[in-house]
Design a protein around this motif. Structure first.
Motif, mmCIF file in Angstrom:
data_model
loop_
_atom_site.group_PDB
_atom_site.id
_atom_site.type_symbol
_atom_site.label_atom_id
_atom_site.label_comp_id
_atom_site.label_asym_id
_atom_site.label_seq_id
_atom_site.Cartn_x
_atom_site.Cartn_y
_atom_site.Cartn_z
ATOM 1 N N ALA A 10 0.888 -1.173 0.000
ATOM 2 C CA ALA A 10 0.000 0.000 0.000
ATOM 3 C C ALA A 10 0.919 1.214 0.000
ATOM 4 C CB ALA A 10 -0.897 -0.029 1.227
ATOM 5 N N THR A 12 0.770 4.579 -0.847
ATOM 6 C CA THR A 12 0.570 6.011 -0.573
ATOM 7 C C THR A 12 -0.513 6.296 0.465
ATOM 8 O OG1 THR A 12 1.261 6.567 -2.834
ATOM 9 C CG2 THR A 12 -0.010 8.218 -1.653
ATOM 10 N N GLY A 13 -1.710 5.719 0.268
ATOM 11 C CA GLY A 13 -2.823 6.031 1.154
ATOM 12 C C GLY A 13 -3.325 7.445 0.971
ATOM 13 N N SER A 14 -4.197 7.868 1.884
ATOM 14 C CA SER A 14 -4.658 9.256 1.781
ATOM 15 C C SER A 14 -4.134 10.123 2.912
ATOM 16 C CB SER A 14 -6.183 9.340 1.706
ATOM 17 O OG SER A 14 -6.801 8.262 2.297
ATOM 18 N N VAL A 24 7.251 8.896 1.172
ATOM 19 C CA VAL A 24 5.860 8.648 0.738
ATOM 20 C C VAL A 24 5.696 9.153 -0.703
ATOM 21 C CG1 VAL A 24 3.427 9.225 1.122
ATOM 22 C CG2 VAL A 24 4.938 8.830 3.082
ATOM 23 N N GLN A 31 4.921 7.457 -7.531
ATOM 24 C CA GLN A 31 4.149 6.240 -7.228
ATOM 25 C C GLN A 31 4.589 5.073 -8.118
ATOM 26 O OE1 GLN A 31 0.042 7.971 -7.502
ATOM 27 N NE2 GLN A 31 -0.172 7.143 -5.447
ATOM 28 N N HIS A 49 -3.917 4.751 -3.838
ATOM 29 C CA HIS A 49 -4.768 5.939 -3.809
ATOM 30 C C HIS A 49 -4.073 6.965 -4.686
ATOM 31 C CE1 HIS A 49 -6.808 5.051 0.236
ATOM 32 N NE2 HIS A 49 -5.941 4.072 0.091
ATOM 33 N N SER A 83 -8.060 1.881 -4.390
ATOM 34 C CA SER A 83 -8.834 2.049 -3.168
ATOM 35 C C SER A 83 -10.167 2.710 -3.486
ATOM 36 C CB SER A 83 -8.071 2.933 -2.185
ATOM 37 O OG SER A 83 -8.930 3.282 -1.122
ATOM 38 N N GLU A 230 1.449 3.484 3.418
ATOM 39 C CA GLU A 230 0.095 3.934 3.746
ATOM 40 C C GLU A 230 -0.238 3.619 5.199
ATOM 41 O OE1 GLU A 230 -3.195 2.691 1.251
ATOM 42 O OE2 GLU A 230 -4.653 3.015 2.841
ATOM 43 N N ASP A 231 0.174 2.425 5.643
ATOM 44 C CA ASP A 231 -0.219 1.952 6.967
ATOM 45 C C ASP A 231 0.803 2.279 8.038
ATOM 46 O OD1 ASP A 231 -2.322 0.822 5.589
ATOM 47 O OD2 ASP A 231 -1.496 -1.202 5.571
ATOM 48 N N ASN A 244 8.978 2.114 0.313
ATOM 49 C CA ASN A 244 8.017 1.012 0.368
ATOM 50 C C ASN A 244 8.744 -0.317 0.214
ATOM 51 O OD1 ASN A 244 5.151 1.823 0.678
ATOM 52 N ND2 ASN A 244 5.611 3.156 -1.068
#
Ligand SMILES: [Zn+2]
Length: 280
Positions: A10, A12-14, A24, A31, A49, A83, A230-231, A244
């Protein structure tokens, strides 16, 4: 018996910003680059995301299209999961990118609390998102923030709202939702076996400092894992994760410890019952 372990990254995430960790990836170029490196480290699924240039979350299908194009070009083997989570948009906006036909998309099937708000997934929206995924041939990954979400996935499978046997991800350690509790985790696994069969694939994600712990529990118990910035933005308590890929490498080391090969994209598609891409 060899039981390959799927590593999903995961990227990037928001929520996480460069101020939290400069690694990030925010722009599409970042990305794609981050995904490539994570893929080389062992990830066979990328959960993505998209962001606006200022780092705020976006649900713009145009951005998702550019990301998909970049990933298909530079990282053609990896499975792409978009996502449909609720931080980047509201209502049908959350599924606007499904028509791009990514391999997979995350699907939340119930509501729960998040650190500072309610994570709203009203029944009508859940049904609409599931139907959109079905219409576009997108494999859902059910996000179980709570036990009831696993049972809901079962109900949706029984009544045909989900075409295939659900691939469920346990999410643990979100503040104000389900904590990273070992007894609950074990019960989740038993519930998966009971409802979907002992060969049903499942996956787990831990948030923040719980990430590596959940990787460990899941790999050991025969499940699949999610990692990524992301997490969790840290490698350990004192060190920011440099990438990552570094977090994926950590999960891959655990696979080695428990004698599970890291799943290739080909194996991942087979495990999830997805068509293999046609080789030109
Ligand atoms: Zn996400």
């Amino acid at each position: 018996m060899s039981n390959p372990c799927i590593i999903c990254v995961a990227i990037t995430g928001s929520l996480p910003q460069k101020s939290d960790n400069p690694a990030v990836p925010v722009s599409i170029e970042e990305q794609v680059e981050s995904t490539q490196a994570a893929h080389e480290a062992g990830a066979s699924i990328v959960h993505a995301h998209v962001r606006n240039p200022d780092g705020t979350p976006s649900s713009d299908p145009e951005r998702f299209a550019r990301l998909l194009e970049g990933l298909r070009k530079h990282c053609p083997e990896i499975l792409v999961q978009f996502s449909t989570g609720g931080r980047s948009g509201a209502g049908h906006e959350r599924g606007g990118m499904l028509r791009l036909k990514p391999d997979m998309a995350s699907l939340s099937v119930g509501s729960n609390n998040f650190p500072t708000r309610v994570y709203e997934n009203p029944p009508q929206l859940v049904d609409w998102l599931a139907a959109e995924m079905d219409a576009h041939g997108v494999r859902p990954e059910i996000e179980a923030f709570d036990l009831s979400h696993i049972l809901m996935a079962h109900r949706m499978w029984q009544d045909g709202r989900l075409r295939d046997r659900p691939y469920v991800q346990f999410v643990m350690g979100v503040q104000n939702a389900m904590p990273a509790d070992r007894e609950v985790f074990d019960y989740y696994v038993r519930t998966m076996h009971r409802l979907f069969g002992t060969d049903a694939p499942w996956c787990a994600a831990g948030i923040g400092r719980h990430q590596i712990k959940l990787n460990d529990w899941a790999i050991r118990a025969g499940g699949h894992v999610r990692t990524g910035l992301e997490d969790n933005v840290r490698l350990d308590r004192h060190t920011l994760a440099p990438s990552n890929a570094a977090l994926v490498a950590k999960a891959a080391t655990l696979c080695q410890r428990y004698e599970r090969p890291v799943a290739t994209p080909y194996q991942t598609r087979a495990i999830l019952g997805l068509h293999q891409p046609v080789v030109a």
